[in-house]
Write a protein that holds these residues in place. Sequence first.
Motif, PDB file in Angstrom:
ATOM      1  N   MET A   1      17.838   3.383  -4.676  1.00 46.21           N
ATOM      2  CA  MET A   1      17.073   4.313  -3.893  1.00 46.21           C
ATOM      3  C   MET A   1      17.990   5.490  -3.559  1.00 46.21           C
ATOM      4  O   MET A   1      18.931   5.356  -2.796  1.00 46.21           O
ATOM      5  N   THR A   2      17.711   6.643  -4.155  1.00 50.92           N
ATOM      6  CA  THR A   2      18.511   7.831  -3.883  1.00 50.92           C
ATOM      7  C   THR A   2      17.659   8.852  -3.164  1.00 50.92           C
ATOM      8  O   THR A   2      16.446   8.878  -3.284  1.00 50.92           O
ATOM      9  N   ALA A   3      18.322   9.710  -2.432  1.00 54.01           N
ATOM     10  CA  ALA A   3      17.623  10.731  -1.658  1.00 54.01           C
ATOM     11  C   ALA A   3      17.762  12.074  -2.356  1.00 54.01           C
ATOM     12  O   ALA A   3      18.852  12.491  -2.694  1.00 54.01           O
ATOM     13  N   THR A   4      16.632  12.733  -2.579  1.00 59.99           N
ATOM     14  CA  THR A   4      16.662  14.079  -3.123  1.00 59.99           C
ATOM     15  C   THR A   4      17.045  15.040  -2.004  1.00 59.99           C
ATOM     16  O   THR A   4      16.971  14.685  -0.828  1.00 59.99           O
ATOM     17  N   PRO A   5      17.440  16.272  -2.342  1.00 63.56           N
ATOM     18  CA  PRO A   5      17.805  17.218  -1.282  1.00 63.56           C
ATOM     19  C   PRO A   5      16.693  17.426  -0.248  1.00 63.56           C
ATOM     20  O   PRO A   5      16.965  17.524   0.938  1.00 63.56           O
ATOM     21  N   ARG A   6      15.443  17.454  -0.683  1.00 64.86           N
ATOM     22  CA  ARG A   6      14.337  17.643   0.258  1.00 64.86           C
ATOM     23  C   ARG A   6      14.230  16.474   1.221  1.00 64.86           C
ATOM     24  O   ARG A   6      13.995  16.645   2.408  1.00 64.86           O
ATOM     25  N   ILE A   7      14.423  15.278   0.724  1.00 70.46           N
ATOM     26  CA  ILE A   7      14.356  14.086   1.562  1.00 70.46           C
ATOM     27  C   ILE A   7      15.562  14.031   2.492  1.00 70.46           C
ATOM     28  O   ILE A   7      15.451  13.670   3.659  1.00 70.46           O
ATOM     29  N   ALA A   8      16.726  14.416   1.994  1.00 68.68           N
ATOM     30  CA  ALA A   8      17.962  14.299   2.770  1.00 68.68           C
ATOM     31  C   ALA A   8      18.100  15.371   3.840  1.00 68.68           C
ATOM     32  O   ALA A   8      18.865  15.191   4.787  1.00 68.68           O
ATOM     33  N   LEU A   9      17.364  16.470   3.737  1.00 68.89           N
ATOM     34  CA  LEU A   9      17.560  17.590   4.650  1.00 68.89           C
ATOM     35  C   LEU A   9      17.456  17.231   6.127  1.00 68.89           C
ATOM     36  O   LEU A   9      18.344  17.609   6.912  1.00 68.89           O
ATOM     37  N   PRO A  10      16.431  16.500   6.587  1.00 70.58           N
ATOM     38  CA  PRO A  10      16.392  16.168   8.020  1.00 70.58           C
ATOM     39  C   PRO A  10      17.615  15.381   8.478  1.00 70.58           C
ATOM     40  O   PRO A  10      18.175  15.652   9.541  1.00 70.58           O
ATOM     41  N   GLY A  11      18.051  14.433   7.697  1.00 68.10           N
ATOM     42  CA  GLY A  11      19.221  13.639   8.059  1.00 68.10           C
ATOM     43  C   GLY A  11      20.489  14.464   8.091  1.00 68.10           C
ATOM     44  O   GLY A  11      21.314  14.319   8.992  1.00 68.10           O
ATOM     45  N   LEU A  12      20.641  15.344   7.129  1.00 68.86           N
ATOM     46  CA  LEU A  12      21.811  16.216   7.113  1.00 68.86           C
ATOM     47  C   LEU A  12      21.796  17.184   8.287  1.00 68.86           C
ATOM     48  O   LEU A  12      22.843  17.460   8.891  1.00 68.86           O
ATOM     49  N   MET A  13      20.617  17.678   8.641  1.00 69.36           N
ATOM     50  CA  MET A  13      20.512  18.570   9.795  1.00 69.36           C
ATOM     51  C   MET A  13      20.870  17.841  11.083  1.00 69.36           C
ATOM     52  O   MET A  13      21.550  18.399  11.943  1.00 69.36           O
ATOM     53  N   ILE A  14      20.411  16.620  11.218  1.00 66.74           N
ATOM     54  CA  ILE A  14      20.735  15.826  12.406  1.00 66.74           C
ATOM     55  C   ILE A  14      22.247  15.668  12.524  1.00 66.74           C
ATOM     56  O   ILE A  14      22.828  15.834  13.594  1.00 66.74           O
ATOM     57  N   GLY A  15      22.901  15.347  11.422  1.00 67.78           N
ATOM     58  CA  GLY A  15      24.355  15.195  11.446  1.00 67.78           C
ATOM     59  C   GLY A  15      25.063  16.486  11.804  1.00 67.78           C
ATOM     60  O   GLY A  15      25.989  16.500  12.618  1.00 67.78           O
ATOM     61  N   ALA A  16      24.609  17.603  11.230  1.00 65.71           N
ATOM     62  CA  ALA A  16      25.253  18.889  11.492  1.00 65.71           C
ATOM     63  C   ALA A  16      25.056  19.330  12.941  1.00 65.71           C
ATOM     64  O   ALA A  16      26.010  19.765  13.601  1.00 65.71           O
ATOM     65  N   VAL A  17      23.847  19.220  13.446  1.00 57.91           N
ATOM     66  CA  VAL A  17      23.585  19.629  14.829  1.00 57.91           C
ATOM     67  C   VAL A  17      24.338  18.719  15.800  1.00 57.91           C
ATOM     68  O   VAL A  17      24.920  19.200  16.784  1.00 57.91           O
ATOM     69  N   SER A  18      24.365  17.443  15.522  1.00 60.82           N
ATOM     70  CA  SER A  18      25.100  16.512  16.381  1.00 60.82           C
ATOM     71  C   SER A  18      26.586  16.829  16.380  1.00 60.82           C
ATOM     72  O   SER A  18      27.251  16.749  17.422  1.00 60.82           O
TER      73      SER A  18
END
Length: 129
Positions: A1-18
Motif C-alpha cells: 500500500m503506497t501513498a500517491t502525492p495527492r493522498i500523502a498531502l494532508p499527512g505531510l501538511m500536518i507534519g510540516a505545520v506541527s
Amino acid sequence: MTATPRIALPGLMIGAVSALFAGGLALIGGMPASWAAVTAVALGLPLAAFGTGCSALREHGVLRGGTFAPVALYWMIAFPAARLVQDVGTRLILDERLDWPPHPLAFLAYQALISVGFAIGFVWVHERL
C-alpha cells in the motif's frame, strides 16, 4: 500500500505545520535556535510519516471518511509514538544521551489524551483538501 502525492498531502501538511509550531514554541520558550530546529524536525518527521499512513489508510477504506472514532484511535497510538520519538531523539541529539522521558507511562497517557484534538485537526485538514 503506497501513498500517491495527492493522498500523502494532508499527512505531510500536518507534519510540516506541527514542526513549525513545535519549533516556534521552543523559541518562544527561550530555547536556543538549534534546540528549536531539532525539536521541529524530531516531531515533524514522525508526524508526517504517521499522517501519510493515516491518509493512505483512509484512501484505501481501512479508516472510513466521515467517521471520527477510527481516526481518533489511530492517532491515540500514533501521536504518543511520535512524541516519544521526538522526546528521545531530542535528548539523544542535543544531550548525547539515550533516555526516556520522566514517568514514561504518564507521558504516553497524556499524549494519548492530546491526540484526540490532533485527530480532529487531521480530519478537518483531510476533508478540506
